[in-house]
Design a protein around this motif. Sequence first.
Motif, mmCIF file in Angstrom:
data_model
loop_
_atom_site.group_PDB
_atom_site.id
_atom_site.type_symbol
_atom_site.label_atom_id
_atom_site.label_comp_id
_atom_site.label_asym_id
_atom_site.label_seq_id
_atom_site.Cartn_x
_atom_site.Cartn_y
_atom_site.Cartn_z
ATOM 1 N N ASP A 59 0.872 -1.326 0.013
ATOM 2 C CA ASP A 59 -0.128 0.118 0.113
ATOM 3 C C ASP A 59 0.833 1.355 0.048
ATOM 4 O OD1 ASP A 59 -2.704 -1.582 0.059
ATOM 5 O OD2 ASP A 59 -1.797 -1.837 2.267
ATOM 6 N N ILE A 60 1.814 1.189 0.626
ATOM 7 C CA ILE A 60 2.799 2.316 0.838
ATOM 8 C C ILE A 60 3.578 2.878 -0.418
ATOM 9 C CG2 ILE A 60 4.914 3.260 1.875
ATOM 10 C CD1 ILE A 60 4.123 1.758 4.485
ATOM 11 N N LYS A 61 3.948 1.594 -1.157
ATOM 12 C CA LYS A 61 4.406 1.560 -2.399
ATOM 13 C C LYS A 61 3.673 2.133 -3.485
ATOM 14 C CE LYS A 61 7.419 -0.735 -5.501
ATOM 15 N NZ LYS A 61 8.392 0.371 -5.668
ATOM 16 N N ALA A 62 2.329 1.813 -3.460
ATOM 17 C CA ALA A 62 1.405 2.318 -4.233
ATOM 18 C C ALA A 62 0.971 3.795 -3.862
ATOM 19 C CB ALA A 62 0.042 1.391 -4.161
ATOM 20 N N VAL A 63 1.041 4.199 -2.841
ATOM 21 C CA VAL A 63 0.873 5.350 -2.705
ATOM 22 C C VAL A 63 1.918 6.326 -3.027
ATOM 23 C CG1 VAL A 63 0.749 7.420 -0.831
ATOM 24 C CG2 VAL A 63 -0.820 5.262 -0.703
ATOM 25 N N GLU A 64 3.321 5.829 -2.814
ATOM 26 C CA GLU A 64 4.257 6.485 -3.276
ATOM 27 C C GLU A 64 4.419 6.864 -4.908
ATOM 28 O OE1 GLU A 64 7.601 4.560 -1.593
ATOM 29 O OE2 GLU A 64 7.562 5.967 0.391
ATOM 30 N N ASN A 65 4.120 5.618 -5.620
ATOM 31 C CA ASN A 65 3.868 5.345 -6.881
ATOM 32 C C ASN A 65 2.921 6.725 -7.390
ATOM 33 O OD1 ASN A 65 6.138 3.755 -7.150
ATOM 34 N ND2 ASN A 65 4.502 1.920 -7.316
ATOM 35 N N ALA A 66 1.752 6.483 -6.922
ATOM 36 C CA ALA A 66 0.898 7.650 -7.455
ATOM 37 C C ALA A 66 1.287 8.931 -7.296
ATOM 38 C CB ALA A 66 -0.419 7.237 -6.585
ATOM 39 N N MET A 67 1.880 9.335 -6.068
ATOM 40 C CA MET A 67 2.465 10.685 -5.856
ATOM 41 C C MET A 67 3.670 11.069 -6.673
ATOM 42 S SD MET A 67 2.440 10.809 -1.643
ATOM 43 C CE MET A 67 2.652 12.443 -1.367
ATOM 44 N N ASP A 68 4.271 10.102 -7.218
ATOM 45 C CA ASP A 68 5.454 10.444 -8.089
ATOM 46 C C ASP A 68 4.883 10.588 -9.509
ATOM 47 O OD1 ASP A 68 8.397 10.480 -8.702
ATOM 48 O OD2 ASP A 68 8.097 8.355 -9.645
ATOM 49 N N MET A 69 3.721 9.927 -9.990
ATOM 50 C CA MET A 69 2.991 9.997 -11.336
ATOM 51 C C MET A 69 2.705 11.498 -11.527
ATOM 52 S SD MET A 69 0.778 6.629 -11.610
ATOM 53 C CE MET A 69 0.304 7.160 -13.205
ATOM 54 N N VAL A 70 2.296 12.135 -10.346
ATOM 55 C CA VAL A 70 1.763 13.461 -10.581
ATOM 56 C C VAL A 70 2.879 14.479 -9.969
ATOM 57 C CG1 VAL A 70 -0.569 12.634 -10.558
ATOM 58 C CG2 VAL A 70 0.609 13.322 -8.360
ATOM 59 N N GLY A 71 3.999 14.012 -9.583
ATOM 60 C CA GLY A 71 5.107 15.012 -9.352
ATOM 61 C C GLY A 71 5.080 15.590 -8.051
ATOM 62 N N ILE A 72 4.402 14.946 -6.882
ATOM 63 C CA ILE A 72 4.336 15.375 -5.507
ATOM 64 C C ILE A 72 5.237 14.704 -4.698
ATOM 65 C CG2 ILE A 72 2.243 16.988 -6.111
ATOM 66 C CD1 ILE A 72 1.174 14.910 -4.793
ATOM 67 N N LEU A 73 5.650 13.723 -4.940
ATOM 68 C CA LEU A 73 6.432 12.801 -3.770
ATOM 69 C C LEU A 73 7.230 13.727 -3.137
ATOM 70 C CD1 LEU A 73 6.761 9.986 -2.785
ATOM 71 C CD2 LEU A 73 8.480 9.497 -4.620
ATOM 72 N N PRO A 74 8.108 14.557 -3.480
ATOM 73 C CA PRO A 74 8.901 15.471 -2.574
ATOM 74 C C PRO A 74 8.318 16.139 -1.603
ATOM 75 C CG PRO A 74 9.864 15.687 -4.751
ATOM 76 C CD PRO A 74 8.403 14.857 -5.134
ATOM 77 N N LEU A 75 6.945 16.257 -1.546
ATOM 78 C CA LEU A 75 6.023 17.167 -0.745
ATOM 79 C C LEU A 75 5.348 16.113 0.072
ATOM 80 C CD1 LEU A 75 4.249 19.549 -3.309
ATOM 81 C CD2 LEU A 75 6.424 19.723 -2.031
ATOM 82 N N LYS A 76 5.814 14.535 0.365
ATOM 83 C CA LYS A 76 4.772 13.792 0.827
ATOM 84 C C LYS A 76 4.705 14.196 2.655
ATOM 85 C CE LYS A 76 8.355 10.247 1.874
ATOM 86 N NZ LYS A 76 8.757 8.851 1.679
ATOM 87 N N ASP A 77 5.678 14.801 3.093
ATOM 88 C CA ASP A 77 5.686 14.839 4.488
ATOM 89 C C ASP A 77 5.358 16.494 4.920
ATOM 90 O OD1 ASP A 77 6.887 12.393 5.080
ATOM 91 O OD2 ASP A 77 8.967 13.311 4.561
ATOM 92 N N LYS A 78 5.049 17.233 3.927
ATOM 93 C CA LYS A 78 4.340 18.377 4.317
ATOM 94 C C LYS A 78 2.784 18.270 4.763
ATOM 95 C CE LYS A 78 7.308 21.116 2.369
ATOM 96 N NZ LYS A 78 8.084 22.272 3.045
ATOM 97 N N SER A 79 2.381 19.331 5.447
ATOM 98 C CA SER A 79 1.054 19.335 5.963
ATOM 99 C C SER A 79 0.062 19.693 4.801
ATOM 100 C CB SER A 79 0.781 20.603 7.085
ATOM 101 O OG SER A 79 -0.414 20.656 6.979
ATOM 102 N N PHE A 80 -1.223 18.794 4.555
ATOM 103 C CA PHE A 80 -1.926 18.861 3.310
ATOM 104 C C PHE A 80 -2.630 20.566 3.633
ATOM 105 C CE2 PHE A 80 -5.961 18.672 1.176
ATOM 106 C CZ PHE A 80 -5.601 18.271 0.009
ATOM 107 N N SER A 81 -2.820 21.076 4.497
ATOM 108 C CA SER A 81 -3.254 22.513 4.716
ATOM 109 C C SER A 81 -2.363 23.427 4.306
ATOM 110 C CB SER A 81 -3.832 22.678 6.179
ATOM 111 O OG SER A 81 -2.912 22.486 7.047
ATOM 112 N N SER A 82 -0.984 23.217 4.210
ATOM 113 C CA SER A 82 -0.210 24.404 4.155
ATOM 114 C C SER A 82 0.119 24.375 2.588
ATOM 115 C CB SER A 82 1.039 23.730 4.691
ATOM 116 O OG SER A 82 2.057 22.890 4.297
ATOM 117 N N LEU A 83 -0.255 23.285 1.925
ATOM 118 C CA LEU A 83 -0.119 23.361 0.329
ATOM 119 C C LEU A 83 -0.988 24.524 -0.497
ATOM 120 C CD1 LEU A 83 -0.083 19.397 -0.382
ATOM 121 C CD2 LEU A 83 1.988 20.925 0.291
ATOM 122 N N SER A 84 -0.367 24.948 -1.519
ATOM 123 C CA SER A 84 -1.185 25.698 -2.571
ATOM 124 C C SER A 84 -2.246 24.880 -3.195
ATOM 125 C CB SER A 84 -0.340 25.925 -3.760
ATOM 126 O OG SER A 84 0.178 24.928 -4.529
ATOM 127 N N GLY A 85 -3.184 25.686 -3.813
ATOM 128 C CA GLY A 85 -4.443 25.049 -4.512
ATOM 129 C C GLY A 85 -3.915 23.965 -5.224
#
Length: 259
Positions: free
Chosen positions: A120-146
């Motif tokens: 499951d963790i690998k699938a999540v990382e792969n999905a985030m990598d597909m849309v270019g946001i894996l480097p942001l994975k530890d960021k608070s969701f509320s702190s992100l841009s729209g």
Amino acid sequence: MQNYLDKFIVENLKFSYGKNQILCGISFELERGDLLGLMGSNGSGKTTLIRSLLGFLNASYDGYNIFGSEFKSLKISQISRLISYVPQAHNLPFNYTLFDMVLMGKRPHFGGVFGFGKDDIKAVENAMDMVGILPLKDKSFSSLSGGQKQLGLIARAIAQDSPIMILDEPTSALDFNNQILIWKTMHALAKNGKIIIICSHEPNHIFWFASKVLAIKDGKALAFGKSEIINEILLEQIYGANYKICSLANQKIIYYSIN
């Protein structure tokens, strides 16, 4: 109704708010590998159609069949395994990290809160990598841009790994490069056998990437078919006059003619 094990079939879908009829007999049929572009002007009924397909609204229809099963017969847990959904916007009540938010997409596939594993963790990382946001994975969701939040919602839907994905204006908050990235990603997922439904206000994106098109006006289907149905007559019906189609470097482009 005959069972179609690889098809998504909607027949004569209607929805009304009181006496105000919003959708007037929408019908279409998709199969695995189709990417449907849903197009229409503001207020045409696109989002109402999406909410009806998800069961959020109590629409009526002569038939709504997913892979051989009538939609009304499906439990919520079954629907969540069949369909992933990307809304126009989403705010979380708690301060999750981006990774945890995307991990929620795996929730339909395990029994408890702590039921996820390495796959499951690998699938999540792969999905985030597909849309270019894996480097942001530890960021608070509320702190992100729209735009970053929207990419996170798309990653969550990808991680959910359902055979059907429904996206309501998924690229409206994104820059041009990320808009194309998302369409290319959805196109690739459809090529791998998913059914994708995307509502978009950018007809060129639908023209370039969709295999099928459903055009809606005033709650009625103007046209349904392969992307070749998009022509200047249809564009005038939806958006008004002066929209033209030309070819540039072997690519068809819709543009507004000032003259």
